[in-house]
Design a protein around this motif. Structure first.
Motif, PDB file in Angstrom:
ATOM      1  N   ASN A  44       0.991  -1.127  -0.403  1.00 31.36           N
ATOM      2  CA  ASN A  44       0.331   0.325  -0.035  1.00 31.36           C
ATOM      3  C   ASN A  44       1.146   1.419  -0.054  1.00 31.36           C
ATOM      4  O   ASN A  44       1.690   1.181   0.604  1.00 31.36           O
TER       5      ASN A  44
ATOM      6  N   ASN B  61       5.515   0.016   6.268  1.00 32.20           N
ATOM      7  CA  ASN B  61       5.358   0.828   4.646  1.00 32.20           C
ATOM      8  C   ASN B  61       6.974   1.222   5.103  1.00 32.20           C
ATOM      9  O   ASN B  61       6.877  -0.027   3.371  1.00 32.20           O
TER      10      ASN B  61
ATOM     11  N   LEU C 219      -7.295   7.880   0.114  1.00 37.88           N
ATOM     12  CA  LEU C 219      -6.487   8.116   1.011  1.00 37.88           C
ATOM     13  C   LEU C 219      -6.407   9.128   1.850  1.00 37.88           C
ATOM     14  O   LEU C 219      -6.455   9.373   3.635  1.00 37.88           O
TER      15      LEU C 219
ATOM     16  N   CYS D  84      -1.672   2.578   5.840  1.00 44.43           N
ATOM     17  CA  CYS D  84      -0.783   2.996   5.362  1.00 44.43           C
ATOM     18  C   CYS D  84       0.731   3.875   6.144  1.00 44.43           C
ATOM     19  O   CYS D  84       0.889   5.111   6.068  1.00 44.43           O
TER      20      CYS D  84
END
Length: 730
Positions: free
Chosen positions: A192, A386, A312, A381
């Motif tokens: 992501n 990440n 997002l 996220c």
């Protein structure tokens, strides 16, 4: 880790989610003490910036370099990107550990080509392609003419990048599922997008009593804006009270030859007057965030989407969501309906049903959705998670490249594969020897220069085989006789039977593992043969190698050639006769046919080879020089003989033309007859009836081509036509 990110857009200029992603990723890596370099085109000037410790932004002014004179914008930009990367590595004196490049518009094409063609400075540097959404998918969904140049060729370049990348990253499972079929041999990794903003770090307030639904993004067919308005209109007609606000730029809609926003504003003008529908131009993020907070919910109605920052960033600010299932936005919102509602465009009335639900939710329900939306996106996220996923992935790619060693198969889009390379031809040949075959007929005026060019090659060992095809000019005979006792030259005297036979005779009588064809009035650069044979030695699936072609004499243009692929190759030649080819493959599959007596015999031979899975690779440098003479064979072509020869070519390879008939029809229907194509990277190829020879293009026309391929060029040209000023374009 030393990480380089290549992008076509970066703040302060935004064109979409690519620039947002690169900005977020670059800061994420840099703050974790990785050395990060972002390389991006710039419209104004070249400069280097260091906004953060460990972060370097290298901006280069685009449209610089002579390759922009003979290639369309995106192909030329990809070439410039490759040069910028190679030059920067030389300046730094240190190689990056990994290079990541976007898929969109194939800006990594020539970088990948140079790596696969064994550019030493790129050796052992993994190149990862980050998927956003390639042009070939955008055009398909947006109902654009997919086969029209240059977009068709940009799509082919993008597909090559997918094949050639050391690894692929997709931000969503949806996008992976859409693109995996183009690279079934290569698993696409889903990670992501990272996201974090300092804005509203101390909290924010939402208006849960708002009756305004917000869409922000381009007014683009793919984004589902038309369908969204159709559904909204049904609810308005049924008495539902809400306002739909659209913020973003407009886009061109090919089926109507107009901007989509203009069409929709006319269609729903009565709703605009009622203040139920509001259109606003794009705004910067700092002005967009208050709009998100003031909205009841945000709609992402896309027909095809990757992992949109619209969803997002809206969820980051706690917005309840109404999203389609056709994209990564559905993966963010999820099926539990806790962060918002999902709908399926394939189910009739589903959007209208869910739209009515979101309009009628009470403030308590909206507040619950808001909290889930806020928390869920921060979990999905999260910068820390990440970062770890991406660094771990890069490390695996680096280790895999080290352990796998050299690649043995060059990436190709040709579907026909050869079972074996270098098959037995019943002849002995000297391994490593290059036989340069020169067909010769009454060209004594040029032979000495051509032989000097061949002998100056940096490749050894070589032999030169001159096939004297019944020369009857006294001076040409005298010139030829001077070379009969040369240690590296053999002369074979035959009766005149034409160029095709002369090439075949030279190939059959050559002693080398490799054959290079060179016409008796043309020249080669010293590095051409060693570069070509280096590629042949490296990749078993490559049968012949050639390069860009530089004209001299009556023209000084450059013809950029490309790797062989179908169906384009069946409609237009992709290379000249300057080829280094495995002798065995040429003898088995590519001998020139005598029936092609008026020309194009080499073209037919290459097509026949490619149809047997013998792929050809183009070195993107002008390493061969083609003399343009008014009395040359190709200059004598007329339209009838071209059509006749192409007819013969299709008859000799009929099964191939039948296989690709549908695609060939679409290519020719979109771009005109293949014999008029000069270059698929241009949106209106220069017309030349001379086989494989570009007509000279005036500087004004060159500038117009560059304008048409630039960011605003197509809009400017459309405005000229709208104002009936198109005569000025002449």
């Amino acid at each position: 880790m030393n990480i380089w990110l290549l992008t076509s857009e970066f703040p302060p200029e935004y064109g979409g989610g690519i620039g947002m992603y690169v900005n977020q990723a670059a800061q994420m890596f840099a703050k974790a003490n990785h050395q990060v370099t972002v390389i991006v085109r710039d419209h104004k000037k070249s400069q280097v910036e260091s906004p953060l410790p460990n972060l370097r932004i290298i901006r280069f002014k685009h449209m610089q370099g002579e390759h922009y004179n003979f290639m369309g914008y995106w192909a030329a930009l990809a070439y410039q990107f490759a040069n910028e990367v190679i030059n920067q590595i030389k300046i730094d004196g240190v190689k990056p550990d990994v290079i990541e490049v976007q898929d969109y518009n194939a800006i990594g094409y020539y970088l990948l080509m140079k790596k696969w063609q064994l550019e030493p400075i790129l050796a052992n540097i993994p190149i990862v392609v980050h998927l956003h959404t390639p042009t070939f998918e955008l055009d398909r969904v947006n109902q654009a003419p997919m086969y029209k140049f240059p977009n068709y060729w940009i799509g082919q370049m993008e597909k090559f990048c997918l094949k050639a990348a050391d690894a692929l990253i997709s931000p969503s499972q949806y996008l992976k599922d859409q693109l995996q079929r183009y690279v079934p041999e290569k698993e696409i990794q889903v990670i992501n997008l990272p996201y974090y903003i300092d804005d509203y770090s101390e909290g924010y307030k939402r208006d849960y009593n708002s009756k305004t639904l917000l869409y922000f993004g381009r007014t683009e067919y793919r984004k589902g804006v038309s369908q969204m308005l159709q559904g909204a209109e049904q609810l308005w007609a049924n008495g539902e009270e809400f306002t739909l606000k659209i913020i973003g730029g407009d886009t061109y809609f090919h089926p109507k030859a107009r901007n989509l926003g203009e069409i929709l504003k006319e269609k729903y003008a009565h709703r605009i007057k009622q203040n139920k529908l509001v259109f606003c131009n794009a705004v910067p993020p700092e002005k967009l965030n208050p709009e998100i907070l003031a909205a009841r919910a945000v709609i992402v109605p896309s027909l095809y989407e990757n992992y949109p920052y619209t969803c997002l960033s809206a969820m980051w600010l706690g917005s309840p969501m109404l999203v389609s299932r056709s994209g990564g936005q559905a993966e963010m919102v999820q099926d539990d309906e806790l962060a918002g509602l999902l709908f399926d465009w394939n189910i009739s009335g589903d959007f209208e049903k869910q739209l009515a639900r979101i309009v009628n939710l009470d403030s308590t329900q909206l507040e619950k959705m808001s909290k889930v939306s806020h928390n869920r996106i921060r979990e999905m996220c999260n910068i820390t998670d990440n970062l770890k996923q991406r660094v771990d992935f890069f490390e695996k790619v680096i280790d895999k490249l080290k352990n796998d060693g050299s690649n043995q198969s060059f990436p190709t889009l040709i579907q026909e594969y050869k079972i074996a390379v270098g098959e037995d031809i019943g002849q002995e040949y000297e391994k490593g020897l290059l036989s340069i075959v020169i067909p010769y007929y009454n060209l004594g005026e040029y032979l000495a220069e051509t032989i000097q060019s061949a002998l100056a090659t940096n490749y050894t060992p070589i032999e030169i085989v001159i096939v004297n095809d019944g020369t009857n000019d006294d001076n040409s005979i005298k010139v030829l006789d001077q070379y009969r006792n040369h240690s590296k030259i053999r002369i074979i005297d035959i009766q005149n039977r034409g160029l095709a036979n002369a090439r075949n005779v030279g190939a059959i009588n050559s002693k080398g593992e490799y054959i290079a064809f060179l016409d008796a009035d043309d020249l080669i650069e010293p590095e051409f043969y060693p570069k070509a044979i280096n590629i042949l030695n490296q990749y078993k699936n490559v049968s012949y190698v050639y390069s860009w072609l530089k004209y001299f004499g009556n023209s000084h243009d450059v013809w950029p050639t490309f790797n062989t692929e179908f169906p384009y190759f069946l409609a237009s030649n992709m290379l000249a006769a300057f080829v280094v080819v495995r002798k065995s493959d040429f003898i088995n599959y590519g001998q020139n046919k005598i029936a092609m007596e008026y020309g194009m015999e080499d073209y037919e031979g290459w097509v026949a080879m490619a149809s047997n899975g013998c792929i050809g690779v183009s070195i993107p440098e002008p390493l061969v020089h083609y003399r343009v003479r008014s009395n040359s064979m190709s200059r004598q072509f007329n339209r009838d003989v071209i059509i006749y020869l192409r007819q013969r070519l299709s008859e000799f390879n009929s099964s191939l033309y039948q296989k690709y008939g549908l695609e060939l029809f679409n290519l020719i229907d979109a771009n005109g007859p293949g014999y008029l194509w000069d270059n698929p990277t241009l949106d209106y190829p220069p017309v030349s009836l001379a086989y494989n020879e570009q007509s000279s293009i005036g500087s004004q026309k060159q500038e117009l081509m560059r304008l048409a391929n630039s960011k605003w060029g197509s809009r400017i040209i459309k405005l000229f036509f709208k104002l009936k000023m198109n005569k000025l374009l002449r």
